[in-house]
Design an enzyme around this catalytic site. Structure first.
Site, PDB file in Angstrom:
ATOM      1  N   ASP A  35       0.897  -1.455  -0.037  1.00 42.65           N
ATOM      2  CA  ASP A  35       0.237   0.203  -0.050  1.00 42.65           C
ATOM      3  C   ASP A  35       0.754   0.561   0.085  1.00 42.65           C
ATOM      4  O   ASP A  35       0.621   2.142  -0.916  1.00 42.65           O
ATOM      5  CB  ASP A  35      -0.882   0.045   1.323  1.00 42.65           C
ATOM      6  CG  ASP A  35      -2.507  -0.818   0.871  1.00 42.65           C
ATOM      7  OD1 ASP A  35      -2.456  -1.674  -0.455  1.00 42.65           O
ATOM      8  OD2 ASP A  35      -3.088  -1.058   2.178  1.00 42.65           O
ATOM      9  N   GLU A  37       3.499   2.203  -1.175  1.00 46.48           N
ATOM     10  CA  GLU A  37       4.394   2.383  -2.446  1.00 46.48           C
ATOM     11  C   GLU A  37       3.318   2.413  -3.574  1.00 46.48           C
ATOM     12  O   GLU A  37       3.457   3.826  -4.372  1.00 46.48           O
ATOM     13  CB  GLU A  37       5.384   1.189  -2.776  1.00 46.48           C
ATOM     14  CG  GLU A  37       5.595   0.522  -1.982  1.00 46.48           C
ATOM     15  CD  GLU A  37       7.396  -0.211  -3.013  1.00 46.48           C
ATOM     16  OE1 GLU A  37       6.904  -0.580  -4.268  1.00 46.48           O
ATOM     17  OE2 GLU A  37       7.589  -0.833  -2.489  1.00 46.48           O
ATOM     18  N   TYR A  38       2.008   1.766  -3.561  1.00 45.60           N
ATOM     19  CA  TYR A  38       0.915   2.621  -4.051  1.00 45.60           C
ATOM     20  C   TYR A  38       0.651   3.779  -3.909  1.00 45.60           C
ATOM     21  O   TYR A  38       0.490   5.206  -4.893  1.00 45.60           O
ATOM     22  CB  TYR A  38      -0.046   1.782  -4.287  1.00 45.60           C
ATOM     23  CG  TYR A  38      -0.943   2.600  -4.818  1.00 45.60           C
ATOM     24  CD1 TYR A  38      -1.566   2.262  -6.306  1.00 45.60           C
ATOM     25  CD2 TYR A  38      -2.370   3.256  -4.282  1.00 45.60           C
ATOM     26  CE1 TYR A  38      -2.637   2.209  -6.943  1.00 45.60           C
ATOM     27  CE2 TYR A  38      -3.731   3.050  -4.714  1.00 45.60           C
ATOM     28  CZ  TYR A  38      -3.237   3.162  -6.517  1.00 45.60           C
ATOM     29  OH  TYR A  38      -4.644   3.420  -6.907  1.00 45.60           O
ATOM     30  N   ASP A  39       0.170   4.679  -2.926  1.00 49.78           N
ATOM     31  CA  ASP A  39      -0.094   5.604  -2.550  1.00 49.78           C
ATOM     32  C   ASP A  39       1.052   6.699  -2.623  1.00 49.78           C
ATOM     33  O   ASP A  39       0.156   7.424  -2.768  1.00 49.78           O
ATOM     34  CB  ASP A  39      -0.051   5.196  -0.481  1.00 49.78           C
ATOM     35  CG  ASP A  39      -1.046   4.493  -0.135  1.00 49.78           C
ATOM     36  OD1 ASP A  39      -1.336   4.690   1.262  1.00 49.78           O
ATOM     37  OD2 ASP A  39      -2.333   4.553  -1.246  1.00 49.78           O
ATOM     38  N   SER A  84     -20.853 -24.921   4.280  1.00 51.48           N
ATOM     39  CA  SER A  84     -20.684 -24.954   3.046  1.00 51.48           C
ATOM     40  C   SER A  84     -21.705 -26.810   2.305  1.00 51.48           C
ATOM     41  O   SER A  84     -22.807 -26.386   3.741  1.00 51.48           O
ATOM     42  CB  SER A  84     -18.905 -26.232   2.474  1.00 51.48           C
ATOM     43  OG  SER A  84     -18.587 -25.457   2.544  1.00 51.48           O
ATOM     44  N   LYS A 121     -27.314 -23.835  -8.586  1.00 53.32           N
ATOM     45  CA  LYS A 121     -26.228 -23.404  -7.890  1.00 53.32           C
ATOM     46  C   LYS A 121     -25.183 -22.258  -8.860  1.00 53.32           C
ATOM     47  O   LYS A 121     -24.797 -22.965  -9.345  1.00 53.32           O
ATOM     48  CB  LYS A 121     -25.034 -24.317  -7.271  1.00 53.32           C
ATOM     49  CG  LYS A 121     -23.853 -23.876  -6.309  1.00 53.32           C
ATOM     50  CD  LYS A 121     -23.926 -25.778  -5.812  1.00 53.32           C
ATOM     51  CE  LYS A 121     -22.303 -25.010  -5.079  1.00 53.32           C
ATOM     52  NZ  LYS A 121     -21.510 -24.136  -5.859  1.00 53.32           N
ATOM     53  N   GLU A 177     -25.758 -15.052  -3.786  1.00 48.97           N
ATOM     54  CA  GLU A 177     -24.512 -14.738  -4.403  1.00 48.97           C
ATOM     55  C   GLU A 177     -24.633 -13.576  -5.549  1.00 48.97           C
ATOM     56  O   GLU A 177     -26.009 -13.154  -6.189  1.00 48.97           O
ATOM     57  CB  GLU A 177     -24.892 -15.561  -5.294  1.00 48.97           C
ATOM     58  CG  GLU A 177     -23.166 -16.902  -5.985  1.00 48.97           C
ATOM     59  CD  GLU A 177     -22.168 -17.535  -4.753  1.00 48.97           C
ATOM     60  OE1 GLU A 177     -23.225 -17.584  -3.277  1.00 48.97           O
ATOM     61  OE2 GLU A 177     -22.101 -17.981  -5.056  1.00 48.97           O
ATOM     62  N   CYS A 429      12.660 -37.823  -4.995  1.00 47.78           N
ATOM     63  CA  CYS A 429      14.375 -37.296  -4.054  1.00 47.78           C
ATOM     64  C   CYS A 429      15.086 -37.768  -3.270  1.00 47.78           C
ATOM     65  O   CYS A 429      14.408 -37.047  -2.218  1.00 47.78           O
ATOM     66  CB  CYS A 429      14.606 -35.735  -4.610  1.00 47.78           C
ATOM     67  SG  CYS A 429      15.603 -35.377  -4.249  1.00 47.78           S
TER      68      CYS A 429
END
Length: 686
Positions: A35, A37-39, A84, A121, A177, A429
Site C-alpha cells: 500500500d 508504495e502505491y500511495d 458449505s 447453484k 450470491e 528425490c
C-alpha cells in the site's frame, strides 16, 4: 525512470505505473506492491499535476482513483455460520442423499417422500446481509464461514438489495450470491480488449475483483447482480419452508431466482437437475449445478449438520465439460516432501469458462496407464469442476514416430537420484538438501495456517536457502538480523532493489522467536507428516500435552482418537520414528521450540463421557454451544439415541424433543445447562 527525468517524462511514467497497478487490482484482484508504495506513486502524480496543470486530464489515474483499494477489509463475525454444501454427481448419489435425510430424521430410507426446493447453484461470490430492526447494518463476504469481510459500500449499488425493511424487528441475515452475468462479462472484455486492458478470466473473478475493493464506483461500473435465497437469523420472519423464504424475500424487494422450483421426491429433483443441465448454455449467468434443499424448516433443524455442511441440502453438480487439446510437454515438479509430480503442459484450451494450460498427471503409473506421449491429443475435464485433469488419449490423432514418456530417474532441481520404493505410487528425490524440498518445506512451516511467521515470504525463503543459511525450518531459529537485513524484498518505485533493512530484519527475528511457543497442533502440523492437516493435528493435540507425548504414542493409541483411523496413525508413527525426523525434532527442541498445550489439555475433560444434542432456538447460537461443550471433553451429536446424556432444547425444539421424551433422555434449557456446567467445573457459556 529516475527522478532527474523531465516533468513530462516523469508524468508519463507515473501515469503508466498507477494505471498498471489499478488494473492489477481491479481486473485481476492481485495487487503486486504494498500500500505505501502505491500511495507514494499516487501522491507524487497528484503533486506533479498540481504543479503542471497542463498534464492533468479527466482520464488521469490521479483524477479517477481514491485511496488504495485495500485487501485488508474490516472483519466481521457472522451471527450464524455460512456452511458449505456436500456434493452429488449422479442421480444415484441424489437418491442416496434422500436416504441420508431419512436417516438423519430417524426414519427408515424410503418410508417418506420429502418435499424439496430446487435452485440453481450460481457461480459467484457468497454474501451475507445483516439487518437490525429492518435497517441494513453491513454486508460481508462468506470468508471462512465464521468470519467474513465487510463490503457494505460495494453492494449498495447492486439492484435487488433493499437497505430498509419497514416494520421488521430484531436481527435478520439474508444470504445469496453476487455475480456478473455472461452478457456483462462479454461486454466488459470486449471494451477492455479495444482499450488494450487485461481481460477478465471469467465472470466470477470479475465479480470478486469488483466486490473486494474500496471504490464503490468501480463496483458499479462492473454491473454486478445478486440473487438472494436463504436466511440465517430470522427474528420475526413468518416462514415455515424454504419456499416461504423465497416468496418472502421476493415480497420484500430482494432479487430472487426465477429458476427455483418446489418438487416432491428425489426423482423429481433429479428431473429438475436434468432440465437445468439442458438449459445451462442459455442461462444468463454461470451456474455449476443445482441445490436441493429439504423444504420444511423444522425438518431441516431436526436433520442437523455435519462438521462442515447441512444434512438437509446437497449441491448436485453439472456434468463436467470435456475439451480436446495437445500435450506440448511434460514437466516435473519437486514438492516439499521430495515427491516428483508430472504436469502436462497443454496447448491452451477454454474449459468451463477459464483457459486451461496445465493439468496434473499425478504419478508414473497414471502416465503409463494412459500410455501418454508428448504430442498426444488428449481429452481434458475439470475434476470436481475445479482441477484440470487428463481423461484419456485420442489415439487416432497420435503423431507418427512418437514414443512413450520416460519418467525421470533424477530430480530436475538438484540432479540427485530419484527413487520409487516397492509398493509406492510416488517417486521421490533422495537428496535431503534438495533446494526445492528445503524452500517448500520452510515456506509451508512459516505459512499462516501452520506456524504463522509474519514477514517470511517466498522471496526471502528462497534467498535464505540459496545462501545456505537455512536447510530446514529448525535453521530459522539460528538466524540473526545481521544475516537478514541485506536480503532483497523487492523493487523500489524507481526500479532499484529494496532491501529488508535492519528494522524489518529485527521484526522478523522477533516473529521467529515468538513462534517457539505456538500451539501444539501448529508445531505438529508443521512436521508435514502424511495426512496430517489442521483437523487431524488439532484432534491429536487435544489428547497429548507435548510433542514428546505424541512421539511415544502407539498406532493403537492414535487410532482410537475420533476421525484419525489406523492408516493415518500408522503413517504418523512411522514418520515420527524416521531417523531424519528424530534428528530434526531434537534440533527443534535444542533451538527452544516449546509448543503451548492445546486448549482441551489445559482445561481438562470436565464433560468427558457425556453426549449432548442441541436443538431449538436459543439465545446463544447453537454452533457456539456445541463448540463450548466440545472444548471441555463432551461429544456433540446430531441425533437423539439411548446413549444421549442430555438434550439441550430451546424454543420450537421439534421432533428431537419428542424423541428424547420417548427415550427418557434428560432435557435441559439454557439455565439448566449453565447449572450443569457449574456442577462439572466447566466455564459458563460465552
Amino acid at each position: 525512470m529516475t527522478q532527474s527525468s523531465t516533468p513530462a517524462e516523469r508524468h508519463a511514467w507515473l501515469t503508466q505505473k498507477v494505471a498498471e497497478h489499478n488494473r492489477r487490482y481491479y481486473e485481476e484482484d492481485a495487487p503486486t506492491i504494498p500500500d505505501f508504495e502505491y500511495d507514494a506513486l499516487v501522491r507524487e502524480l497528484r503533486e506533479l499535476e498540481a504543479r503542471h496543470p497542463e498534464f492533468a486530464a479527466p482520464t488521469s489515474p490521479a483524477q479517477t482513483v481514491g485511496g488504495r483499494p485495500s485487501t485488508l477489509f474490516e472483519k466481521v463475525r457472522h451471527p450464524t455460520p455460512m456452511t458449505s454444501l456436500d456434493n452429488a454427481f449422479s442421480d444415484a448419489e441424489l437418491a442416496h442423499f434422500d436416504d441420508k435425510v431419512a436417516r438423519a430424521l430417524n426414519l427408515p430410507p424410503g418410508s417418506r417422500t420429502f418435499t424439496y426446493t430446487c435452485e440453481l447453484k450460481i457461480d459467484g461470490l457468497s454474501i451475507n446481509l445483516y439487518y437490525v430492526d429492518g435497517i441494513l447494518q453491513w454486508a460481508a463476504t462468506r470468508g471462512d464461514g465464521e468470519v467474513g469481510e465487510k463490503v457494505t459500500a460495494n453492494i449498495e449499488g447492486i439492484p435487488g438489495i433493499p437497505t430498509q425493511l419497514p416494520g421488521l424487528q430484531g436481527e435478520l441475515e439474508v444470504r445469496g450470491e453476487v455475480y456478473m452475468s455472461k452478457a456483462t462479462f462479454l461486454a466488459y472484455n470486449l471494451k477492455a480488449e479495444e482499450e488494450g486492458r487485461p481481460l477478465l478470466k471469467n465472470p466470477r473473478n470479475g465479480a470478486a475483483g469488483a466486490l473486494r475493493q474500496k471504490d464503490p464506483a468501480e463496483t458499479r461500473r462492473r454491473g454486478l447482480e445478486v440473487i438472494l435465497y436463504a436466511l440465517g437469523k430470522r427474528d420475526g420472519v413468518p416462514v415455515r419452508t424454504q419456499w416461504d423464504i423465497l416468496e418472502w424475500l421476493r415480497a420484500q424487494g430482494f432479487a430472487t431466482s426465477e429458476y427455483a422450483r418446489r418438487v416432491t421426491g428425489s426423482e423429481a429433483a433429479a428431473a429438475y437437475h436434468a432440465e437445468m443441465t439442458a438449459q445451462r448454455p442459455q442461462l444468463p449467468f454461470d451456474a455449476d449445478g443445482s441445490v436441493v434443499k429439504l423444504d420444511d424448516l423444522r425438518l431441516q433443524e431436526d436433520a442437523g449438520y455435519t462438521s462442515r455442511a447441512p444434512k438437509w441440502a446437497v449441491a448436485y453438480k453439472f456434468p463436467a465439460d470435456v475439451a480436446q487439446t495437445v500435450i506440448e510437454a511434460i514437466t516435473i515438479q519437486t514438492g516439499r516432501t521430495g515427491k516428483l509430480t508430472p504436469v502436462a503442459e497443454l496447448r491452451p484450451v477454454l474449459l468451463e469458462g477459464t483457459t486451461v494450460a496445465r493439468a496434473t498427471l499425478h504419478n508414473e503409473d497414471f502416465i503409463r496407464g494412459l500410455d501418454l506421449h508428448v504430442g498426444d491429443t488428449v481429452r481434458v475435464h475439470k475434476s470436481g469442476g475445479i482441477i484440470p485433469e487428463v481423461l484419456g488419449v485420442v489415439l487416432e490423432q497420435r503423431p507418427e514416430g512418437s514414443t512413450p514418456y520416460a519418467f525421470p530417474t533424477h530430480c530436475p532441481v538438484c540432479g540427485h537420484e530419484a527413487v520409487r520404493h516397492e509398493g509406492a505410487a510416488g517417486t521421490f528425490c533422495t537428496n535431503p538438501a534438495c533446494p526445492a524440498k528445503s524452500t517448500l518445506r520452510v515456506r509451508y512451516f512459516a505459512s499462516r495456517d501452520v506456524m504463522d511467521i509474519k514477514g517470511l515470504g517466498e522471496r526471502l525463503v528462497e534467498q535464505l536457502v540459496d545462501a545456505g543459511l537455512v536447510r530446514d525450518p529448525a535453521d530459522l531459529y539460528a538466524l540473526t538480523a545481521e544475516q537478514i537485513e541485506h536480503l532483497e524484498m523487492g523493487e523500489t518505485t524507481t526500479g532499484g532493489v529494496r532491501r529488508v533493512g535492519r528494522k524489518n530484519a529485527e521484526k522478523l527475528v522477533a516473529e521467529i522467536e515468538a513462534s517457539k511457543t505456538r500451539e501444539l497442533w501448529r508445531v505438529f502440523r508443521s512436521l508435514g507428516l502424511p495426512y496430517v492437516g489442521e483437523g487431524t493435528a488439532t484432534r491429536i493435540a487435544r489428547v497429548y500435552r507435548s510433542l514428546e507425548d505424541i512421539r511415544q504414542a502407539s498406532v493403537d493409541d492414535l487410532a482410537r482418537i475420533p476421525d484419525v483411523g489406523r492408516q493415518v496413525a500408522e503413517g504418523i508413527v512411522q514418520g515420527l520414528r524416521d531417523a531424519d525426523m528424530c534428528a530434526y525434532l531434537d534440533r527443534l527442541t535444542a533451538a527452544g521450540v516449546q509448543p503451548t498445550p492445546s486448549v482441551d489439555v489445559r482445561v481438562g475433560e470436565q464433560l468427558a463421557g457425556l453426549t449432548f444434542v442441541v436443538t431449538g432456538t436459543l439465545s446463544v447460537p447453537r454452533d457456539v454451544i456445541k463448540l463450548h461443550l466440545g472444548q471441555y471433553g463432551a461429544r456433540v451429536s446430531g441425533s437423539v439415541t439411548k446413549k444421549t446424556s442430555y438434550l439441550i432444547a430451546g424454543e420450537d425444539a421439534g421432533s428431537k424433543l419428542e424423541k428424547a421424551t420417548e427415550l427418557k433422555v434428560p432435557v435441559l434449557d439454557e439455565a439448566g445447562l449453565q447449572k450443569l456446567l457449574a456442577e462439572k467445573g466447566a466455564p459458563p457459556l460465552p
